[in-house]
Motif scaffolding. Structure first.
Motif, PDB file in Angstrom:
ATOM      1  N   ALA A  27       0.873  -1.211   0.251  1.00 54.05           N
ATOM      2  CA  ALA A  27       0.075  -0.016  -0.020  1.00 54.05           C
ATOM      3  C   ALA A  27       0.660   1.280   0.198  1.00 54.05           C
ATOM      4  CB  ALA A  27      -0.772   0.177   1.103  1.00 54.05           C
ATOM      5  N   ASN A  28       0.433   2.406  -0.613  1.00 52.13           N
ATOM      6  CA  ASN A  28       1.087   3.520  -0.645  1.00 52.13           C
ATOM      7  C   ASN A  28       0.334   4.310   0.043  1.00 52.13           C
ATOM      8  OD1 ASN A  28      -0.909   4.462  -2.424  1.00 52.13           O
ATOM      9  ND2 ASN A  28       0.276   3.968  -4.324  1.00 52.13           N
ATOM     10  N   SER A  29       1.028   5.784   0.068  1.00 45.17           N
ATOM     11  CA  SER A  29       0.092   6.682   1.066  1.00 45.17           C
ATOM     12  C   SER A  29      -1.373   7.169   0.555  1.00 45.17           C
ATOM     13  CB  SER A  29       0.879   8.061   1.130  1.00 45.17           C
ATOM     14  OG  SER A  29       1.091   8.666  -0.294  1.00 45.17           O
ATOM     15  N   TYR A  30      -1.608   6.863  -0.643  1.00 47.16           N
ATOM     16  CA  TYR A  30      -2.898   7.191  -1.401  1.00 47.16           C
ATOM     17  C   TYR A  30      -3.825   6.291  -0.789  1.00 47.16           C
ATOM     18  CZ  TYR A  30      -6.770   7.701  -4.331  1.00 47.16           C
ATOM     19  OH  TYR A  30      -8.047   7.983  -4.815  1.00 47.16           O
ATOM     20  N   ASP A  31      -3.241   4.946  -0.849  1.00 47.06           N
ATOM     21  CA  ASP A  31      -4.100   3.791  -0.425  1.00 47.06           C
ATOM     22  C   ASP A  31      -4.636   3.790   1.074  1.00 47.06           C
ATOM     23  OD1 ASP A  31      -4.277   2.469  -2.850  1.00 47.06           O
ATOM     24  OD2 ASP A  31      -2.344   1.527  -2.263  1.00 47.06           O
ATOM     25  N   VAL A  32      -3.197   4.060   1.908  1.00 45.79           N
ATOM     26  CA  VAL A  32      -3.866   4.433   3.467  1.00 45.79           C
ATOM     27  C   VAL A  32      -4.567   5.434   3.700  1.00 45.79           C
ATOM     28  CG1 VAL A  32      -2.574   5.115   5.653  1.00 45.79           C
ATOM     29  CG2 VAL A  32      -1.542   3.682   3.898  1.00 45.79           C
ATOM     30  N   ARG A  33      -4.623   6.608   3.048  1.00 42.43           N
ATOM     31  CA  ARG A  33      -5.549   7.910   3.021  1.00 42.43           C
ATOM     32  C   ARG A  33      -7.153   7.187   2.554  1.00 42.43           C
ATOM     33  NH1 ARG A  33      -6.201  12.860  -0.507  1.00 42.43           N
ATOM     34  NH2 ARG A  33      -7.743  13.944   0.904  1.00 42.43           N
ATOM     35  N   MET A  34      -7.077   6.726   1.578  1.00 39.07           N
ATOM     36  CA  MET A  34      -8.489   6.337   1.046  1.00 39.07           C
ATOM     37  C   MET A  34      -8.984   5.404   2.045  1.00 39.07           C
ATOM     38  SD  MET A  34      -9.601   4.585  -2.424  1.00 39.07           S
ATOM     39  CE  MET A  34      -9.114   2.748  -1.936  1.00 39.07           C
ATOM     40  N   CYS A  35      -8.246   4.286   2.575  1.00 42.76           N
ATOM     41  CA  CYS A  35      -8.902   3.151   3.456  1.00 42.76           C
ATOM     42  C   CYS A  35      -9.270   3.857   4.704  1.00 42.76           C
ATOM     43  CB  CYS A  35      -7.759   2.221   3.862  1.00 42.76           C
ATOM     44  SG  CYS A  35      -7.798   1.195   2.294  1.00 42.76           S
ATOM     45  N   SER A  36      -8.601   4.943   5.242  1.00 40.18           N
ATOM     46  CA  SER A  36      -8.913   5.612   6.575  1.00 40.18           C
ATOM     47  C   SER A  36     -10.163   6.513   6.338  1.00 40.18           C
ATOM     48  CB  SER A  36      -7.806   6.702   7.068  1.00 40.18           C
ATOM     49  OG  SER A  36      -6.501   5.916   7.171  1.00 40.18           O
ATOM     50  N   GLN A  37     -10.153   7.081   5.297  1.00 38.91           N
ATOM     51  CA  GLN A  37     -11.571   7.916   4.795  1.00 38.91           C
ATOM     52  C   GLN A  37     -12.809   6.735   4.818  1.00 38.91           C
ATOM     53  OE1 GLN A  37     -10.550   9.826   1.088  1.00 38.91           O
ATOM     54  NE2 GLN A  37      -9.969  11.662   2.440  1.00 38.91           N
ATOM     55  N   LEU A  38     -12.616   5.889   3.905  1.00 40.26           N
ATOM     56  CA  LEU A  38     -13.735   4.871   4.080  1.00 40.26           C
ATOM     57  C   LEU A  38     -14.046   4.254   5.519  1.00 40.26           C
ATOM     58  CD1 LEU A  38     -12.594   2.624   0.605  1.00 40.26           C
ATOM     59  CD2 LEU A  38     -14.708   4.352   1.196  1.00 40.26           C
ATOM     60  N   ALA A  39     -13.029   4.146   6.190  1.00 41.89           N
ATOM     61  CA  ALA A  39     -13.475   3.481   7.495  1.00 41.89           C
ATOM     62  C   ALA A  39     -14.016   4.448   8.470  1.00 41.89           C
ATOM     63  CB  ALA A  39     -12.270   2.981   8.143  1.00 41.89           C
ATOM     64  N   ALA A  40     -13.653   5.735   8.340  1.00 39.41           N
ATOM     65  CA  ALA A  40     -14.236   6.946   9.222  1.00 39.41           C
ATOM     66  C   ALA A  40     -15.766   7.207   8.847  1.00 39.41           C
ATOM     67  CB  ALA A  40     -13.637   8.127   9.120  1.00 39.41           C
ATOM     68  N   ALA A  41     -16.050   6.987   7.320  1.00 39.58           N
ATOM     69  CA  ALA A  41     -17.108   7.199   6.965  1.00 39.58           C
ATOM     70  C   ALA A  41     -18.364   5.986   7.387  1.00 39.58           C
ATOM     71  CB  ALA A  41     -17.262   7.066   5.415  1.00 39.58           C
ATOM     72  N   ALA A  42     -17.632   4.690   7.556  1.00 38.20           N
ATOM     73  CA  ALA A  42     -18.278   3.837   7.919  1.00 38.20           C
ATOM     74  C   ALA A  42     -18.678   3.807   9.303  1.00 38.20           C
ATOM     75  CB  ALA A  42     -17.755   2.430   7.811  1.00 38.20           C
ATOM     76  N   VAL A  43     -17.735   4.264  10.194  1.00 35.91           N
ATOM     77  CA  VAL A  43     -18.193   4.459  11.607  1.00 35.91           C
ATOM     78  C   VAL A  43     -19.108   5.621  11.812  1.00 35.91           C
ATOM     79  CG1 VAL A  43     -17.058   5.133  13.767  1.00 35.91           C
ATOM     80  CG2 VAL A  43     -15.770   3.408  12.295  1.00 35.91           C
ATOM     81  N   HIS A  44     -19.010   6.719  11.008  1.00 33.18           N
ATOM     82  CA  HIS A  44     -20.029   7.552  11.457  1.00 33.18           C
ATOM     83  C   HIS A  44     -21.363   7.243  11.040  1.00 33.18           C
ATOM     84  CE1 HIS A  44     -17.248  10.806  12.411  1.00 33.18           C
ATOM     85  NE2 HIS A  44     -16.453  10.529  11.125  1.00 33.18           N
ATOM     86  N   GLY A  45     -21.425   6.474   9.810  1.00 33.19           N
ATOM     87  CA  GLY A  45     -22.882   6.021   9.584  1.00 33.19           C
ATOM     88  C   GLY A  45     -23.226   4.968  10.529  1.00 33.19           C
ATOM     89  N   GLY A  46     -22.596   4.114  10.964  1.00 38.10           N
ATOM     90  CA  GLY A  46     -23.168   3.211  12.085  1.00 38.10           C
ATOM     91  C   GLY A  46     -23.261   3.936  13.270  1.00 38.10           C
TER      92      GLY A  46
END
Length: 67
Positions: A27-46
């Motif tokens: 994983a590169n820095s873009y992948d890490v950032r994208m996964c963090s954003q997706l995880a945060a959005a999922a937690v916010h929705g839950g």
């Protein structure tokens, strides 16, 4: 397999799951950032009480997509 058994041929069947072939590099820095954003959005929705949704990028924006 039935065909091979009927002809008395030895055969094996192997299935390679294509999801393992999608990404085989570190994983590169873009992948890490994208996964963090997706995880945060999922937690916010839950935490907001939403169910039956998934998060994803739609037109370069995070979206909660109903399933």
């Amino acid at each position: 397999m039935k065909y091979c058994k009927g002809k008395k041929l030895f055969a094996t069947l192997k299935y390679i799951d294509p999801t393992y072939m999608i990404r085989t590099v570190a994983a590169n820095s873009y992948d890490v950032r994208m996964c963090s954003q997706l995880a945060a959005a999922a937690v916010h929705g839950g935490m907001a009480g939403f169910t039956g949704f998934m998060v994803g990028h739609v037109n370069n924006a995070l979206a909660m997509i109903p399933v």
